[in-house]
Enzyme design. Structure first.
Site, PDB file in Angstrom:
ATOM      1  N   GLU A   1     -62.250 -87.645 108.176  1.00  0.00           N
ATOM      2  CA  GLU A   1     -60.834 -87.364 107.910  1.00  0.00           C
ATOM      3  C   GLU A   1     -60.555 -87.478 106.417  1.00  0.00           C
ATOM      4  O   GLU A   1     -60.173 -88.561 105.937  1.00  0.00           O
ATOM      5  CB  GLU A   1     -59.943 -88.366 108.653  1.00  0.00           C
ATOM      6  CG  GLU A   1     -59.721 -88.047 110.099  1.00  0.00           C
ATOM      7  CD  GLU A   1     -58.299 -88.409 110.546  1.00  0.00           C
ATOM      8  OE1 GLU A   1     -57.706 -87.608 111.266  1.00  0.00           O
ATOM      9  OE2 GLU A   1     -57.794 -89.469 110.180  1.00  0.00           O
TER      10      GLU A   1
ATOM     11  N   HIS B   1     -58.622 -95.920 110.693  1.00  0.00           N
ATOM     12  CA  HIS B   1     -57.847 -94.770 110.204  1.00  0.00           C
ATOM     13  C   HIS B   1     -57.371 -95.051 108.783  1.00  0.00           C
ATOM     14  O   HIS B   1     -57.027 -96.183 108.442  1.00  0.00           O
ATOM     15  CB  HIS B   1     -56.659 -94.502 111.136  1.00  0.00           C
ATOM     16  CG  HIS B   1     -56.033 -93.175 110.885  1.00  0.00           C
ATOM     17  ND1 HIS B   1     -55.177 -92.944 109.830  1.00  0.00           N
ATOM     18  CD2 HIS B   1     -56.177 -91.990 111.522  1.00  0.00           C
ATOM     19  CE1 HIS B   1     -54.812 -91.676 109.845  1.00  0.00           C
ATOM     20  NE2 HIS B   1     -55.403 -91.071 110.864  1.00  0.00           N
TER      21      HIS B   1
END
Ligand code: 13P
Length: 231
Positions: free
Chosen positions: A154, A95
């Site tokens: 993302e 992430h």
């Protein structure tokens, strides 16, 4: 299969997580066999949350948000993949929060993915354009079977900002990822996903679902996302 994956990040203790389940139970979202709902929790919530999910027979699967890049051993404070194997079926790796705040590299992310797969946990690999090629190359270098992963595009500018990117642009990058992995795995979009925009992403031809941060914390909003896709 479509995916709705929640990422609570560093929010909600165990007590709060159990209240979240009670709220979802009361709202009764329209769960659907064609939509896999996965919630990636803080380590401290997972065991208690799993017990309650099982008691209520609620069709949500749990995941973790991180795992050690090291095998079991003398690594104080690390949670390794073998520990997670008893608790979860999925785990986020790479992430952008972790790249930014904990200096995680594509090599570390590939090591994590490898250890997860060795423990039968599906890695949810987050990608953004600046390191997309490098990250996928690292996965192949470590002989990772990309067909056993889930990928998420993302874009950092859309994460936690309330400003999602254009779904057509997201689909373009999803196609780029798909080409690099020989169309072998699901590809999701993440970044300011809400019940109002979820359909515009998942209706794109190469986007198989969404990774939701902020709106996964609030049961009403998360249930609305599930219902929006179920319709
Ligand atoms: P937001 O949905 O809050 O933009 O967060 C996205 C995200 O980082 C999920 O992993």
């Amino acid at each position: 299969m479509k995916y709705i994956i929640g990422n609570w990040k560093s929010n909600q203790n165990l007590t709060e997580s159990l209240v979240w389940i009670d709220s979802i139970q009361a709202i009764k979202p329209r769960f659907n066999k064609d939509i896999s709902v996965i919630l990636c929790l803080p380590f401290t919530d997972i065991a208690g949350f799993n017990h309650k999910l099982a008691d209520l027979e609620m069709p949500i699967t749990t995941g973790a948000q991180n795992v050690s890049h090291l095998a079991p051993g003398k690594h104080t404070g690390e949670i390794n993949a073998a520990m997670l194997a008893e608790l979860v079926s999925f785990c986020i790796v790479g992430h952008s929060d972790r790249r930014r705040e904990f200096a995680e590299t594509s090599e570390m992310v590939a090591k994590k993915a490898r250890l997860l797969l060795e423990n039968s946990i599906t890695p949810i690999v987050c990608l953004d354009l600046p390191y997309l090629d490098e990250q996928i190359k690292e996965l192949f270098q470590k002989n990772i079977d990309v067909s056993r992963c889930i990928f998420v595009y993302e874009p950092i500018a859309a994460v936690g900002t309330g400003r999602p990117i254009d779904p057509v642009d997201a689909n373009h990058t999803a196609n780029q990822i798909s080409f690099l992995i020989d169309n072998a795995a699901p590809i999701l979009y993440g970044g300011s996903v809400t019940s109002d925009n979820v359909k515009s992403f998942v209706s794109q031809n190469r986007i198989d679902g969404v990774l939701v941060g902020t709106d996964s914390l609030e049961p009403t909003l998360f249930a609305e996302i599930i219902n929006s896709l179920g319709n």
